[in-house]
Write an enzyme that holds these catalytic residues in place. Structure first.
Site, short mmCIF file in Angstrom:
data_model
loop_
_atom_site.label_atom_id
_atom_site.label_comp_id
_atom_site.label_asym_id
_atom_site.label_seq_id
_atom_site.Cartn_x
_atom_site.Cartn_y
_atom_site.Cartn_z
N ILE A 14 49.99 73.01 10.34
CA ILE A 14 49.08 73.07 9.18
C ILE A 14 48.13 71.89 9.19
O ILE A 14 46.94 72.02 8.87
CB ILE A 14 49.91 73.13 7.86
CG1 ILE A 14 50.95 74.25 7.93
CG2 ILE A 14 48.98 73.35 6.67
CD1 ILE A 14 51.96 74.24 6.79
N LEU A 35 54.37 62.84 17.06
CA LEU A 35 54.44 63.87 18.10
C LEU A 35 55.87 64.39 18.33
O LEU A 35 56.15 64.94 19.39
CB LEU A 35 53.84 63.35 19.43
CG LEU A 35 52.37 62.92 19.36
CD1 LEU A 35 51.90 62.37 20.71
CD2 LEU A 35 51.47 64.09 18.94
N SER A 126 56.90 72.98 -0.78
CA SER A 126 57.23 74.31 -0.25
C SER A 126 57.77 75.20 -1.35
O SER A 126 58.42 74.73 -2.29
CB SER A 126 58.29 74.13 0.83
OG SER A 126 58.87 75.36 1.15
N TYR A 150 66.80 70.54 3.68
CA TYR A 150 65.33 70.53 3.81
C TYR A 150 64.68 70.70 2.43
O TYR A 150 63.83 69.91 2.02
CB TYR A 150 64.86 71.64 4.76
CG TYR A 150 63.36 71.88 4.68
CD1 TYR A 150 62.46 70.93 5.12
CD2 TYR A 150 62.86 73.07 4.11
CE1 TYR A 150 61.08 71.15 5.02
CE2 TYR A 150 61.50 73.29 4.01
CZ TYR A 150 60.61 72.33 4.47
OH TYR A 150 59.26 72.53 4.35
N LYS A 154 62.38 68.06 -0.05
CA LYS A 154 61.07 68.34 -0.66
C LYS A 154 61.14 68.11 -2.18
O LYS A 154 60.24 67.51 -2.78
CB LYS A 154 60.65 69.79 -0.38
CG LYS A 154 60.27 70.05 1.06
CD LYS A 154 58.96 69.36 1.40
CE LYS A 154 58.65 69.42 2.88
NZ LYS A 154 57.52 68.59 3.29
N1 LIG Z 1 55.14 75.88 8.16
C1 LIG Z 1 55.81 76.24 7.04
O1 LIG Z 1 56.36 77.33 6.97
C2 LIG Z 1 55.84 75.31 5.85
C3 LIG Z 1 56.09 75.86 4.58
C4 LIG Z 1 56.16 74.98 3.49
C5 LIG Z 1 55.96 73.62 3.65
N2 LIG Z 1 55.73 73.12 4.89
C6 LIG Z 1 55.54 71.67 5.04
O2 LIG Z 1 54.23 71.42 5.52
C7 LIG Z 1 54.22 70.27 6.35
C8 LIG Z 1 53.58 70.62 7.68
O3 LIG Z 1 54.30 71.70 8.25
P1 LIG Z 1 53.92 72.31 9.67
O4 LIG Z 1 54.30 73.74 9.64
O5 LIG Z 1 52.55 71.94 10.04
O6 LIG Z 1 55.00 71.55 10.57
P2 LIG Z 1 54.80 70.87 11.99
O7 LIG Z 1 56.15 70.48 12.48
O8 LIG Z 1 53.95 71.71 12.87
O9 LIG Z 1 53.96 69.56 11.59
C9 LIG Z 1 54.56 68.39 11.09
C10 LIG Z 1 54.09 67.24 11.95
O10 LIG Z 1 54.66 66.03 11.46
C11 LIG Z 1 55.04 65.24 12.57
N3 LIG Z 1 56.07 64.32 12.10
C12 LIG Z 1 57.33 64.61 11.70
N4 LIG Z 1 57.95 63.49 11.29
C13 LIG Z 1 57.06 62.48 11.42
C14 LIG Z 1 57.11 61.09 11.16
N5 LIG Z 1 58.22 60.51 10.69
N6 LIG Z 1 56.01 60.34 11.40
C15 LIG Z 1 54.89 60.90 11.89
N7 LIG Z 1 54.79 62.22 12.17
C16 LIG Z 1 55.87 63.00 11.93
C17 LIG Z 1 55.48 66.23 13.65
O11 LIG Z 1 55.36 65.70 14.95
C18 LIG Z 1 54.51 67.39 13.43
O12 LIG Z 1 53.36 67.27 14.24
C19 LIG Z 1 55.68 69.82 6.49
O13 LIG Z 1 55.90 68.77 5.59
C20 LIG Z 1 56.46 71.05 6.08
O14 LIG Z 1 57.71 70.72 5.52
C21 LIG Z 1 55.64 73.93 5.99
#
Ligand SMILES: NC(=O)c1ccc[n+]([C@@H]2O[C@H](COP(=O)([O-])OP(=O)(O)OC[C@H]3O[C@@H](n4cnc5c(N)ncnc54)[C@H](O)[C@@H]3O)[C@@H](O)[C@H]2O)c1
Length: 363
Positions: A14, A35, A126, A150, A154
């Site tokens: 996202i 990453l 979320s 998880y 949140k």
């Molecule tokens: N994709 C979904 O279904 C969804 C739904 C609701 C909420 N979310 C939330 O949205 C956000 C983004 O989700 P996404 O789907 O893009 O996930 P994603 O895993 O693709 O992106 C998250 C990014 O954060 C980075 N990351 C994780 N821990 C880190 C840290 N300590 N320091 C620096 N970088 C870190 C990861 O490398 C990754 O690139 C997350 O917080 C997730 O919980 C996602």
């Protein structure tokens, strides 16, 4: 002069699509990501799509010193905080990792921001915080309950943010509760690239379509829904990205005149759902993907999974009212874009056929 937004988790699914939206809207963007769940190739692709440069730091949001150094170097107006771990199953087996990374990481980030007097924040929450919804569509005032670490991480961050905003009215915080992001950037250059087995339906279907997996297991065909399979609110990732832009505009436009005391918006802080308001069943999603890809998706029915709910979709009314935002893309567009991404990048960002070095991209 362009204003600067810091995006944590910038190379994630996202985050990367939101960086595209921000750059196209004229923002200066600084990205950080450790990453742990994304590829560094994403940055070159964002730069290629937008024709703008995106300064990127491979850094962890739990690293206070690195954050402070970065914030000293760049005059940041606002932060969009995507960085976090998001796999529900993994959170059950490794809860400490989830609390440390998601809750601990958010607190470290907030401390660093506070030390530089940066108090405009958008947080990725979320729909999982609604637990098993009693009614649909789900409004922001629905009872909150969580069923796994998880979701608890949140909800804990949401509570931290509420207390923080109460302690200091200068904070402007938008909490965005996403429903089910799906699809990809229409260029086919950016999309979701799950490591290991996908946790979400759309990338799973896409991997069946491309031949990386033999079939899709559908858990439960006896739910009280139109075709017996579970219903969710799939939202195109570019619609979701635009929602962040709308939230950013709303946060920064705050002048006190809009302040009210309902649970959605209070003194410039607000919590909104980002969803389409439409429920789509697993079988509907499969059929739409077959149409978009021209491929057959083999499915096998299995027993319901504990914790899965029959139907979960958003009321998007508050987002429309508060942000003047609503989802525009439909299920068919989500499937077409997801398929374009998947077929151009069969192994994700590491597909050799489509790997583009930063030099290739900027020439
Ligand atoms: N994709 C979904 O279904 C969804 C739904 C609701 C909420 N979310 C939330 O949205 C956000 C983004 O989700 P996404 O789907 O893009 O996930 P994603 O895993 O693709 O992106 C998250 C990014 O954060 C980075 N990351 C994780 N821990 C880190 C840290 N300590 N320091 C620096 N970088 C870190 C990861 O490398 C990754 O690139 C997350 O917080 C997730 O919980 C996602």
């Amino acid at each position: 002069m362009k204003r600067t937004v810091l995006v944590t988790g910038a190379t994630g699914y996202i985050g990367s699509h939101t960086c595209v939206c921000l750059l196209e809207a004229g923002w200066q963007v600084i990205g950080i990501d450790n990453l742990c769940n994304s590829s560094p190739q994403v940055i070159a692709r964002i730069e290629h799509i937008t024709g703008s440069s995106l300064p990127f730091y491979q850094s962890d949001v739990r690293d206070y010193a690195a954050l402070c150094a970065l914030l000293q170097r760049h005059a940041v107006t606002a932060v969009i905080h995507f960085a976090g771990l998001k796999a529900v199953g993994e959170s059950v087996s490794q809860p400490l990792d989830y609390f440390d990374n998601n809750v601990g990481g958010s607190i470290t980030l907030l401390r660093a921001l506070q030390s530089r007097n940066i108090k405009n924040l958008i947080f990725s929450s979320s729909a999982t915080v609604y637990g098993e919804p009693q009614t649909v569509p789900i409004t922001e005032t629905a009872p909150l309950s969580v069923t796994n670490p998880y979701g608890r991480s949140k909800l804990m961050i949401e509570q931290v943010l509420t207390d923080l905003a109460q302690s200091d009215p200068q904070w402007r915080i938008a909490t965005l509760r996403y429903f089910n992001p799906a699809g990809a950037h229409e260029s086919g250059l950016l999309g979701e690239d799950p490591r290991g087995t996908p946790n979400n339906l759309m990338p799973y279907i896409a991997q069946v379509a491309i031949g990386r997996r033999t079939h899709l297991s559908i858990y439960g065909d006896d739910y009280p829904t139109a075709d017996g399979t579970g219903v969710r609110d799939y939202i195109h990732v570019m619609d979701l990205a635009r929602g962040h832009l709308a939230a950013l505009r709303r946060l920064l436009a705050h002048d006190g005149a809009h302040a009210n005391t309902n649970t959605v918006s209070h003194n410039g802080c607000f919590t909104v759902n980002l969803g389409t308001g439409h429920g789509v069943s697993v079988l509907q999603a499969v059929r739409a993907f077959e149409q978009a890809s021209g491929r057959h998706i083999a499915v096998r029915f299995a027993a319901r999974r504990p914790g899965d709910v029959a139907s979960c979709y958003a009321s998007p009314a508050a987002a429309l009212q508060l942000l003047d935002w609503q989802a525009e893309k439909n299920l068919q567009q989500m499937c077409e874009d997801q398929w374009r991404w998947q077929s151009a990048n069969p192994q994700g960002f590491d597909s050799s056929a489509t790997s583009l070095s930063p030099t290739d991209m900027t020439e």
